[in-house]
Design an enzyme around this catalytic site. Structure first.
Site, PDB file in Angstrom:
ATOM      1  N   HIS A 174      25.212  38.380  74.157  1.00 41.12           N
ATOM      2  CA  HIS A 174      24.732  39.751  74.332  1.00 41.12           C
ATOM      3  C   HIS A 174      25.659  40.703  73.573  1.00 41.12           C
ATOM      4  O   HIS A 174      26.881  40.560  73.634  1.00 41.12           O
ATOM      5  CB  HIS A 174      24.732  40.103  75.832  1.00 41.12           C
ATOM      6  CG  HIS A 174      24.210  41.474  76.103  1.00 41.12           C
ATOM      7  ND1 HIS A 174      22.859  41.778  76.053  1.00 41.12           N
ATOM      8  CD2 HIS A 174      24.854  42.638  76.386  1.00 41.12           C
ATOM      9  CE1 HIS A 174      22.695  43.069  76.307  1.00 41.12           C
ATOM     10  NE2 HIS A 174      23.892  43.607  76.508  1.00 41.12           N
ATOM     11  N   LEU A 217      13.642  34.869  81.615  1.00 37.17           N
ATOM     12  CA  LEU A 217      13.357  33.546  82.177  1.00 37.17           C
ATOM     13  C   LEU A 217      13.231  33.651  83.698  1.00 37.17           C
ATOM     14  O   LEU A 217      13.920  34.450  84.335  1.00 37.17           O
ATOM     15  CB  LEU A 217      14.477  32.577  81.792  1.00 37.17           C
ATOM     16  CG  LEU A 217      14.547  32.295  80.281  1.00 37.17           C
ATOM     17  CD1 LEU A 217      15.893  31.709  79.900  1.00 37.17           C
ATOM     18  CD2 LEU A 217      13.415  31.383  79.839  1.00 37.17           C
TER      19      LEU A 217
END
Ligand code: GRF
Length: 216
Positions: free
Chosen positions: A111, A95
């Protein structure tokens, strides 16, 4: 009490999305998923959202000239739906800094490593290659630098001598499915305070000191 309005962004199979959907199905859960966005038309997670009756929007990154144009469309879709918190769940697009700033402290990611170790792709393979005995997963607020930002929840996952990247990834994912709903709950209850590069948790509620020693 009003439930926190959440969007989940996916690119793939969406098992973390499923864990969040399942958690939100409990009437007492303080958040609800009101939108799922996929950047891949064929993502397996789309069917999971549809099964749960959640509106799905496909914003195919290939239809945009650059990252900024894609992120602008993403932002508009989120704003149009009154989204208060964005959960990245296997969303495989970097992003832009503008987007991350706009959603500062309202954008979280999961993650498959104990950050700040093993950032980037194939974290479980990285852990196996490095020979660590303890791997894990992390839910964190997103900052512009990849896989960085204040940590909310982590889980430790033991690494076996015969693990491959795939077998470890599968075990880490089981932990992810516990951690992501837990992090969402903490945020929705207003129990996560961002303090510089860290978070402070109000009423952590530990009942005992625990250690994971691997092998035990
Ligand atoms: C998870 O391992 C997550 O940590 C990583 O991408 C994977 C997504 O899996 N960011 P799924 O689509 O939720 O099954």
């Amino acid at each position: 009490m009003a439930r926190l309005k959440v969007a989940v962004l996916i690119s793939g199979s969406g098992t973390n999305l499923q864990a969040l959907i399942d958690a939100c199905a409990a009437p007492a859960f303080p958040a609800e998923i009101t939108k799922v966005i996929s950047n891949r038309p064929g993502a397996g997670g789309i069917a999971r959202a549809e099964r749960a009756g959640i509106p799905v929007q496909i914003i195919d990154h290939k239809a945009f000239a650059d990252r900024t144009a894609f992120d602008t469309a993403l932002n508009e879709a989120l704003c149009a739906s009154g989204i208060e918190l964005v959960c990245l769940a296997g969303f495989m697009r970097l992003l832009t800094a503008e987007f991350v700033t706009r959603w500062h402290d309202r954008l979280i990611n999961i993650h498959p490593s104990l950050l700040p170790a093993f950032k980037g792709l194939h974290a479980a393979h990285q852990a196996v290659d490095a020979g660590v005995r303890v791997a894990g997963c992390t839910v964190h607020f997103v900052r512009a630098e990849m896989d960085s930002g204040p940590i909310i929840v982590q889980a430790a996952v033991p690494v076996r001598s015969d693990d491959t990247g795939e077998s470890l990834q599968a075990r880490i994912q089981q932990a992810e499915h516990l951690c992501y709903p837990q992090a969402l709950k903490l945020i929705a209850e207003g129990r996560v305070k961002v303090d510089g590069d860290k978070t402070q948790l109000l009423d952590e509620g530990f009942t005992e000191e625990r250690r994971l020693i691997n092998p035990d």
